[in-house]
Design a protein around this motif. Structure first.
Motif, mmCIF file in Angstrom:
data_model
loop_
_atom_site.group_PDB
_atom_site.id
_atom_site.type_symbol
_atom_site.label_atom_id
_atom_site.label_comp_id
_atom_site.label_asym_id
_atom_site.label_seq_id
_atom_site.Cartn_x
_atom_site.Cartn_y
_atom_site.Cartn_z
ATOM 1 N N ARG A 157 0.852 -1.178 0.000
ATOM 2 C CA ARG A 157 0.000 0.000 0.000
ATOM 3 C C ARG A 157 0.891 1.232 0.000
ATOM 4 O O ARG A 157 2.051 1.172 0.406
ATOM 5 C CB ARG A 157 -0.933 0.037 1.202
ATOM 6 C CG ARG A 157 -0.261 0.002 2.547
ATOM 7 C CD ARG A 157 -1.196 0.466 3.634
ATOM 8 N NE ARG A 157 -1.544 1.863 3.459
ATOM 9 C CZ ARG A 157 -2.682 2.407 3.868
ATOM 10 N NH1 ARG A 157 -3.585 1.651 4.461
ATOM 11 N NH2 ARG A 157 -2.925 3.691 3.692
ATOM 12 N N ALA A 222 -2.249 -2.259 7.907
ATOM 13 C CA ALA A 222 -1.105 -2.790 7.155
ATOM 14 C C ALA A 222 0.103 -3.047 8.040
ATOM 15 O O ALA A 222 0.866 -3.989 7.797
ATOM 16 C CB ALA A 222 -0.729 -1.835 6.025
ATOM 17 N N ARG A 225 -0.709 -6.486 10.450
ATOM 18 C CA ARG A 225 -1.090 -7.793 9.898
ATOM 19 C C ARG A 225 -0.161 -8.907 10.364
ATOM 20 O O ARG A 225 -0.567 -10.066 10.441
ATOM 21 C CB ARG A 225 -1.036 -7.758 8.363
ATOM 22 C CG ARG A 225 -2.163 -7.043 7.685
ATOM 23 C CD ARG A 225 -2.136 -7.291 6.201
ATOM 24 N NE ARG A 225 -0.923 -6.766 5.592
ATOM 25 C CZ ARG A 225 -0.907 -5.895 4.600
ATOM 26 N NH1 ARG A 225 -2.045 -5.441 4.111
ATOM 27 N NH2 ARG A 225 0.220 -5.472 4.088
ATOM 28 N N ASP A 247 -7.049 -12.120 5.798
ATOM 29 C CA ASP A 247 -6.793 -10.678 5.773
ATOM 30 C C ASP A 247 -8.025 -9.956 5.242
ATOM 31 O O ASP A 247 -8.274 -9.950 4.041
ATOM 32 C CB ASP A 247 -5.569 -10.387 4.910
ATOM 33 C CG ASP A 247 -5.120 -8.943 5.012
ATOM 34 O OD1 ASP A 247 -5.546 -8.256 5.966
ATOM 35 O OD2 ASP A 247 -4.343 -8.490 4.138
ATOM 36 N N ASP A 249 -9.300 -6.772 4.219
ATOM 37 C CA ASP A 249 -8.611 -5.541 3.816
ATOM 38 C C ASP A 249 -9.213 -4.312 4.493
ATOM 39 O O ASP A 249 -10.427 -4.202 4.653
ATOM 40 C CB ASP A 249 -8.661 -5.378 2.306
ATOM 41 C CG ASP A 249 -7.809 -4.207 1.826
ATOM 42 O OD1 ASP A 249 -6.638 -4.134 2.259
ATOM 43 O OD2 ASP A 249 -8.300 -3.376 1.062
#
Length: 252
Positions: A157, A222, A225, A247, A249
């Motif tokens: 990202r 992010a 995780r 995951d 998002d």
């Protein structure tokens, strides 16, 4: 394995009693006595619970669970729907917040250090072995743009990069996964070149500019995780459980 055995193993591993937190760590919602399938994820959202139901999981293990400090005690609306789904499907919910941030090998900060090849990792809060924020060194100096590109590629990202007027090279870095932007001043006071976290506040731009430190916000989700994923892989290997990381998002 038995739920009580898994709970004891996680307590011995993460030692939640050593740190004061904003939420209860450990078993938050009781489910099945026997656990064979575990779903791991960052947050115990309704979407993660639904995936756990689909996967016939006996337990969910997350970083962000429920019952936060100053949260309403009332179980209604979104909280009702989540807890009802867990209870109806006999799914245990385990959550570990700060203990998972600070674990020396499986924690979010330790995992970020591995991902970015940070060396000489040590507490940012000097003299505090349970520091939530860490500091370390790179083997080579990076420009701000080079490090931003590395962060983007590694975490998948685009990060926010605030470069100070000097745009100095980066050889030292401090970091705190999630919402750790408040530690930037401590990092700057110690002469560290850059600070990495998940979130940003309005005043962070001014601190970076005036205290001559690079700032990178790479997303709360992010940057968090990797601890729970590593923890799941660990218990799969050590305890023989069927563990799956999911995951869900989140751009924040």
């Amino acid at each position: 394995m038995q739920r009580t055995d898994l709970e004891k193993y996680l307590t011995d591993l993460l030692k939640p009693q050593q740190i004061k937190d904003f939420t209860p760590n450990g078993l938050q919602v009781q489910g099945s006595d026997t656990i064979t399938k575990v779903i791991t994820g960052v947050t115990a959202s309704k979407a993660l619970i639904e995936r756990a139901i689909t996967e016939n999981a006996d337990a969910i293990l997350v970083h962000h669970g429920y019952f936060w400090k100053n949260e309403s005690y009332v179980i209604r609306g979104m909280k009702h729907d989540r807890i009802k789904a867990l209870l109806l499907n006999d799914i245990n919910l385990f959550a570990y917040h700060l203990p998972l941030d600070i674990h020396p090998t499986l924690g979010n900060n330790a995992q970020l250090a591995q991902l970015f090849n940070i060396e000489n990792v040590r507490p940012l809060e000097l003299g505090n072995s349970l520091s939530v924020a860490m500091q370390g060194d790179f083997a080579q100096a990076y420009s701000g743009n080079e490090l931003a590109n590395i962060i983007n590629e590694t975490l998948g990202r685009e990060c926010l990069h605030i470069a100070p007027p000097s745009n100095k090279p980066i050889k030292t870095i401090a970091w705190c996964s999630g919402g750790g932007q408040g530690y930037i001043e401590l990092a700057a006071e110690q002469g560290i070149d850059a600070f990495l976290t998940g979130e940003v506040s309005e005043q962070t731009t001014h601190v970076a500019n005036e205290m001559n430190i690079h700032f990178f916000a790479a997303g709360h989700h992010a940057t968090e995780r990797y601890g729970v994923k590593a923890l799941g892989e660990h218990i799969a290997q050590e305890l023989g459980l069927d563990v799956q990381f999911i995951d869900i998002d989140n751009p924040v």
